[in-house]
Scaffold this motif. Sequence first.
Motif, PDB file in Angstrom:
ATOM      1  N   ALA A  71      35.531  32.172  42.793  1.00  0.00           N
ATOM      2  CA  ALA A  71      35.584  33.223  41.769  1.00  0.00           C
ATOM      3  C   ALA A  71      34.663  32.858  40.613  1.00  0.00           C
ATOM      4  O   ALA A  71      34.718  31.744  40.084  1.00  0.00           O
ATOM      5  CB  ALA A  71      37.017  33.398  41.266  1.00  0.00           C
ATOM      6  N   GLY A  72      33.811  33.790  40.238  1.00  0.00           N
ATOM      7  CA  GLY A  72      32.916  33.585  39.106  1.00  0.00           C
ATOM      8  C   GLY A  72      31.736  32.678  39.393  1.00  0.00           C
ATOM      9  O   GLY A  72      30.909  32.437  38.518  1.00  0.00           O
ATOM     10  N   LYS A  73      31.629  32.131  40.594  1.00  0.00           N
ATOM     11  CA  LYS A  73      30.532  31.209  40.937  1.00  0.00           C
ATOM     12  C   LYS A  73      29.666  31.716  42.091  1.00  0.00           C
ATOM     13  O   LYS A  73      28.453  31.607  42.048  1.00  0.00           O
ATOM     14  CB  LYS A  73      31.095  29.828  41.318  1.00  0.00           C
ATOM     15  N   THR A  74      30.303  32.227  43.140  1.00  0.00           N
ATOM     16  CA  THR A  74      29.560  32.679  44.309  1.00  0.00           C
ATOM     17  C   THR A  74      28.929  34.035  44.012  1.00  0.00           C
ATOM     18  O   THR A  74      29.605  34.961  43.595  1.00  0.00           O
ATOM     19  CB  THR A  74      30.480  32.790  45.539  1.00  0.00           C
ATOM     20  N   ARG A  75      27.636  34.127  44.232  1.00  0.00           N
ATOM     21  CA  ARG A  75      26.903  35.360  43.933  1.00  0.00           C
ATOM     22  C   ARG A  75      26.941  36.311  45.118  1.00  0.00           C
ATOM     23  O   ARG A  75      27.002  35.894  46.273  1.00  0.00           O
ATOM     24  CB  ARG A  75      25.467  35.030  43.584  1.00  0.00           C
ATOM     25  N   ALA A  76      26.864  37.599  44.807  1.00  0.00           N
ATOM     26  CA  ALA A  76      26.926  38.641  45.845  1.00  0.00           C
ATOM     27  C   ALA A  76      25.825  38.453  46.878  1.00  0.00           C
ATOM     28  O   ALA A  76      26.057  38.618  48.078  1.00  0.00           O
ATOM     29  CB  ALA A  76      26.841  40.023  45.207  1.00  0.00           C
ATOM     30  N   LEU A  97      38.716  31.311  45.906  1.00  0.00           N
ATOM     31  CA  LEU A  97      39.228  30.155  45.178  1.00  0.00           C
ATOM     32  C   LEU A  97      38.962  30.342  43.704  1.00  0.00           C
ATOM     33  O   LEU A  97      37.878  30.773  43.300  1.00  0.00           O
ATOM     34  CB  LEU A  97      38.557  28.872  45.668  1.00  0.00           C
ATOM     35  N   ASP A  98      39.937  29.979  42.905  1.00  0.00           N
ATOM     36  CA  ASP A  98      39.788  30.072  41.459  1.00  0.00           C
ATOM     37  C   ASP A  98      39.087  28.827  40.960  1.00  0.00           C
ATOM     38  O   ASP A  98      39.094  27.783  41.584  1.00  0.00           O
ATOM     39  CB  ASP A  98      41.164  30.200  40.802  1.00  0.00           C
ATOM     40  N   GLU A  99      38.454  28.927  39.832  1.00  0.00           N
ATOM     41  CA  GLU A  99      37.728  27.830  39.191  1.00  0.00           C
ATOM     42  C   GLU A  99      38.596  26.635  39.019  1.00  0.00           C
ATOM     43  O   GLU A  99      39.507  26.320  38.551  1.00  0.00           O
ATOM     44  CB  GLU A  99      37.158  28.319  37.858  1.00  0.00           C
TER      45      GLU A  99
END
Length: 99
Positions: A71-76, A97-99
């Motif tokens: 979440a918030g790291k992997t780009r589309a 997965l959360d940070e």
Amino acid sequence: EVYSPALHVLAVDPVKAGRPLTDVPAYVVAIDTLRRSGYDYIVVDTPPILGSADVNLIEEQSDGVLLTVRAGKTRAREIRAALDQLSSSKFLGFAMLDE
């Protein structure tokens, strides 16, 4: 055995960076042997899909693939590229997965 006699873990030493970690014939035999050993589930944690030839070999021997994203790291665009590399018939979904 790890924590429970019902859970077994087999680890690979990733020292050979930049080279495939999986010996194709040995992997095929190992997975077949594990399937016949009575396990309910065999879970294989792989290297990242992008940039790894091992993942496609492992996918060929698998019943399904669950893609893990952060979440918030992997780009589309990374997710799309990973999905392009996988067989759509074996793709089961995502685990976030959360940070």
